[in-house]
Scaffold this motif. Structure first.
Motif, short mmCIF file in Angstrom:
data_model
loop_
_atom_site.label_atom_id
_atom_site.label_comp_id
_atom_site.label_asym_id
_atom_site.label_seq_id
_atom_site.Cartn_x
_atom_site.Cartn_y
_atom_site.Cartn_z
N THR A 180 0.85 -1.19 0.00
CA THR A 180 0.00 0.00 0.00
C THR A 180 0.89 1.25 0.00
O THR A 180 2.07 1.20 0.33
N LEU A 181 0.26 2.37 -0.38
CA LEU A 181 0.97 3.65 -0.46
C LEU A 181 0.28 4.68 0.42
O LEU A 181 -0.94 4.65 0.60
N GLU A 182 1.09 5.60 0.95
CA GLU A 182 0.55 6.81 1.57
C GLU A 182 1.14 7.99 0.82
O GLU A 182 2.34 8.02 0.57
N LYS A 183 0.29 8.96 0.45
CA LYS A 183 0.75 10.09 -0.34
C LYS A 183 0.49 11.39 0.42
O LYS A 183 -0.65 11.67 0.80
N HIS A 184 1.56 12.14 0.66
CA HIS A 184 1.47 13.39 1.41
C HIS A 184 2.08 14.53 0.59
O HIS A 184 3.13 14.36 -0.03
N VAL A 185 1.41 15.67 0.60
CA VAL A 185 2.02 16.89 0.08
C VAL A 185 2.71 17.57 1.25
O VAL A 185 2.08 17.93 2.24
N ILE A 186 4.03 17.71 1.15
CA ILE A 186 4.83 18.25 2.24
C ILE A 186 5.01 19.76 2.02
O ILE A 186 5.54 20.19 1.00
N GLY A 187 4.58 20.54 3.01
CA GLY A 187 4.67 22.00 2.90
C GLY A 187 5.48 22.65 3.99
O GLY A 187 5.44 23.87 4.15
N SER A 188 6.24 21.85 4.75
CA SER A 188 6.97 22.41 5.89
C SER A 188 8.23 23.18 5.47
O SER A 188 8.74 23.98 6.24
N ILE A 189 8.72 22.91 4.25
CA ILE A 189 9.86 23.69 3.74
C ILE A 189 9.29 24.99 3.16
O ILE A 189 8.53 24.96 2.20
N VAL A 190 9.65 26.10 3.74
CA VAL A 190 9.03 27.36 3.34
C VAL A 190 9.99 28.33 2.66
O VAL A 190 9.58 29.37 2.15
N GLU A 191 11.28 27.99 2.65
CA GLU A 191 12.26 28.82 1.97
C GLU A 191 13.44 27.97 1.53
O GLU A 191 13.90 27.11 2.28
N SER A 192 13.91 28.19 0.31
CA SER A 192 15.08 27.50 -0.22
C SER A 192 16.13 28.54 -0.60
O SER A 192 15.81 29.55 -1.24
N VAL A 193 17.37 28.27 -0.23
CA VAL A 193 18.45 29.22 -0.49
C VAL A 193 19.62 28.47 -1.12
O VAL A 193 19.90 27.32 -0.77
N ILE A 194 20.28 29.12 -2.05
CA ILE A 194 21.46 28.54 -2.68
C ILE A 194 22.70 28.99 -1.90
O ILE A 194 22.91 30.19 -1.70
N LEU A 195 23.50 28.04 -1.47
CA LEU A 195 24.71 28.35 -0.71
C LEU A 195 25.86 28.59 -1.69
O LEU A 195 26.69 27.72 -1.96
N ASP A 196 25.87 29.79 -2.25
CA ASP A 196 26.83 30.13 -3.29
C ASP A 196 27.38 31.52 -3.01
O ASP A 196 26.67 32.52 -3.13
N SER A 197 28.65 31.59 -2.63
CA SER A 197 29.23 32.89 -2.29
C SER A 197 29.39 33.79 -3.51
O SER A 197 29.58 35.00 -3.36
N GLU A 198 29.30 33.22 -4.70
CA GLU A 198 29.37 34.01 -5.93
C GLU A 198 28.04 34.71 -6.22
O GLU A 198 27.98 35.64 -7.01
N ASN A 199 26.99 34.21 -5.61
CA ASN A 199 25.66 34.79 -5.79
C ASN A 199 25.40 35.73 -4.61
O ASN A 199 25.04 35.28 -3.52
N GLN A 200 25.62 37.00 -4.81
CA GLN A 200 25.59 37.97 -3.71
C GLN A 200 24.25 37.97 -2.98
O GLN A 200 24.20 37.98 -1.74
N LYS A 201 23.17 37.94 -3.72
CA LYS A 201 21.84 37.99 -3.11
C LYS A 201 21.58 36.76 -2.23
O LYS A 201 21.12 36.87 -1.09
N GLU A 202 21.89 35.57 -2.78
CA GLU A 202 21.65 34.34 -2.04
C GLU A 202 22.56 34.24 -0.81
O GLU A 202 22.12 33.83 0.27
N PHE A 203 23.83 34.59 -0.98
CA PHE A 203 24.76 34.46 0.14
C PHE A 203 24.46 35.50 1.23
O PHE A 203 24.65 35.23 2.42
N GLN A 204 23.98 36.65 0.82
CA GLN A 204 23.57 37.65 1.81
C GLN A 204 22.39 37.13 2.62
O GLN A 204 22.34 37.30 3.84
N ARG A 205 21.45 36.46 1.92
CA ARG A 205 20.30 35.90 2.63
C ARG A 205 20.76 34.80 3.60
O ARG A 205 20.26 34.70 4.72
N MET A 206 21.74 33.99 3.17
CA MET A 206 22.28 32.97 4.06
C MET A 206 22.85 33.60 5.32
O MET A 206 22.64 33.11 6.43
#
Length: 538
Positions: A100-126
């Motif tokens: 049997t299967l259980e299917k869930h839509v997971i919504g607990s991740i609310v922000e994703s960030v790229i860990l890239d020091s070359e990307n000023q905007k993303e690294f500043q957010r980090m």
């Protein structure tokens, strides 16, 4: 059905049998961005299937009011191709042993960030997230390789060497970026935080700590940071590096699951392959069993994750749970099936468990040879754990795990997965090493596997392993039916405790391993015959 915030507003998901988030996701997102408590590094399948689901359940029950922020520092395409297009939503398909299967839509991740020091905007957010006083924990699933700073020669990897020279301003290596973020948190007022490795490797917290400290000490010696930064990292009241044990199988997206989702009406369910060859999808398929045991050392407080099934304990108990799993109750069984599965032409681990000889093999390794010397952590029962592995987890027909994948890096696994049991027998006056029959059969099977010829006599590709270039040239002197000089070829390896945990000659097991190997390599079909002969004998 489109997997994004707008698509989730209609009732089609529930009608199709999907569990959807019960919390106000917009409110949780706003509060999390303002007061993040949990930041996770590594946007892979294990995180989306396990940690994100734990947090989803706590949000659904109203126990927590902030969600997860995830950062990806290796393959940025995961964020760009999967997380962002789906508003950080994902689908968890739990594959149960009863089909049997259980299917869930997971919504607990609310922000994703790229860990890239070359990307000023993303690294500043980090940096904004990491210097927020509310942040309690940064966790990691970046694989054991993520903590390695040196190459095979013992020299710093190029990016690490550059970071050591240039300091925390704009690091390129993964751990260099982590050390840079910690330096920013130190400068923001020596804010406390727990740095929790949740990777599936022994002493994971120690590995993370050693890697971070290498940067801090190197930068301080070069005058790029001050001694206070080193002191901050060494003070457990400021920065802790808890150990943990994680256990949950999350294979690559399965075609059968993809077909089910498409039939349900889910759009964009097809997996994508990133520029770094990561195979990802909007869904994750995973087994139902899961364990996460964490050393309870959190200087800035922590979320009540125990209400979601996480077990908090002391370091000694975490290590015992790890040894129980790795040395007895799970990993040795997987490795045995991987070796013989490749030799016997199996493409799924679960299919192997339909073979009564292979099933008996892992039962004898686990119950008969392993349990007498198992490390009992107290918080989990070894007998119950291995019952679950043998009867539910490995035979699960929905788990598309292959012996070929598990056979990867076997040379690095044998010493801990089997050698520790041999050592325990040597140390116990009431046990005899010569009573071990199945572990030597696995060792012999590995030598037979390294011949690169299956039981029908057909050549197959060996899984990646750092020792192949060393061992295979020697093994190539052996052919099916032509193994008279087997001891001459195999003796240097059987004497190597790095490979097997012990010198097999000194342990009194070399003759048995050699005898098994000669039978396994006698002719086509000999693998099946030899297994049946010795495994089924009591």
């Amino acid at each position: 059905m489109r997997l994004n915030n707008e698509g989730l507003k209609n009732g089609n998901w529930e009608a199709a049998g999907y569990h959807v988030p019960k919390f106000d996701r917009e409110a949780v997102t706003q509060k999390t961005k303002a007061e993040p408590k949990w930041l996770h590094f590594g946007a892979g399948n294990i995180f989306r299937a396990f940690q994100a689901n734990v947090m989803q359940n706590l949000l659904n029950e109203g126990i927590c009011d902030t969600g997860l922020v995830v950062a990806e520092g290796f393959d940025y395409d995961i964020i760009n191709m999967v997380n962002t297009p789906h508003d950080n939503l994902s689908i968890l398909v739990t594959l149960k042993a009863d089909n049997t299967l259980e299917k869930h839509v997971i919504g607990s991740i609310v922000e994703s960030v790229i860990l890239d020091s070359e990307n000023q905007k993303e690294f500043q957010r980090m940096n904004e997230i990491f210097t927020n006083p509310s942040l309690q924990m940064a966790s990691f699933t970046i694989t054991e390789k993520g903590y390695q700073l040196v190459n095979a020669s013992g020299d710093y990897q190029p990016a690490v060497a550059e970071d050591m020279k240039n300091g925390p301003e704009k690091p390129a290596s993964y751990i260099g970026k982590i050390a840079s973020l910690l330096y920013a948190r130190y400068q923001a007022g020596k804010l406390p935080i727990a740095m929790v490795s949740m990777d599936n490797c022994s002493h994971n917290g120690e590995k993370l700590q050693a890697a971070v400290m290498a940067f801090a000490e190197g930068w301080t010696e070069s005058g790029l940071t001050d001694q206070g930064f080193v002191d901050y990292l060494q003070d457990e009241k400021s920065v802790s590096f808890p150990w943990s044990m994680i256990d949950k199988i999350t294979p690559r997206p399965d075609q059968r699951v993809e077909d089910i989702l498409i039939k349900d009406g889910v759009e964009d369910a097809e997996p994508v392959i990133t520029g770094k060859r990561t195979y990802v999808a909007s869904f994750v398929n995973a087994e139902e069993c899961e364990y996460l045991v964490v050393e309870d050392k959190f200087p800035n407080g922590r979320l009540p994750l125990e209400k979601g099934g996480v077990i908090f304990t002391d370091r000694e108990t975490v290590e015992k749970v790890e040894r129980m799993k790795v040395c007895t109750c799970l990993n040795p069984l997987h490795t045995a099936l991987a070796i013989y599965g490749c030799l016997m032409g199996y493409e799924l681990i679960s299919e192997e468990m339909k073979n009564p000889v292979l099933k008996k093999l892992v039962e004898r390794i686990g119950y008969q040879e392993g349990l007498p010397v198992v490390t009992d952590p107290g918080i989990l029962k070894p007998q119950k754990f291995i019952d679950e592995v043998v009867n539910l987890r490995i035979p699960n027909p929905f788990m598309p795990d292959t012996p070929q994948r598990i056979a990867t890096d076997t040379s690095q696994k044998l010493a801990i997965r089997f050698g520790e049991t041999i050592k325990a027998y040597q140390a116990d006056d009431n046990l005899k090493v010569e009573d071990l029959k199945m572990i030597p059969l696995v060792y012999a099977g590995w030598f037979r596997y390294l011949m690169g010829v299956d039981d029908s006599g057909k050549a197959f590709e060996l899984s990646a392993d750092p020792m192949l270039d060393t061992i295979c040239p020697a093994i190539s002197a052996l052919k099916l039916g032509e193994v008279e000089n087997a001891e001459e070829v195999l003796k240097p390896f059987m004497q190597n405790p790095v490979l097997f945990g012990v010198d097999l000659y000194e342990a009194g097991l070399a003759e048995q391993v050699l005898g098994y190997f000669k039978e396994l390599a006698a002719k086509p079909g000999a693998v099946g015959e030899t297994l049946a002969k010795y495994v089924m004998a009591e």
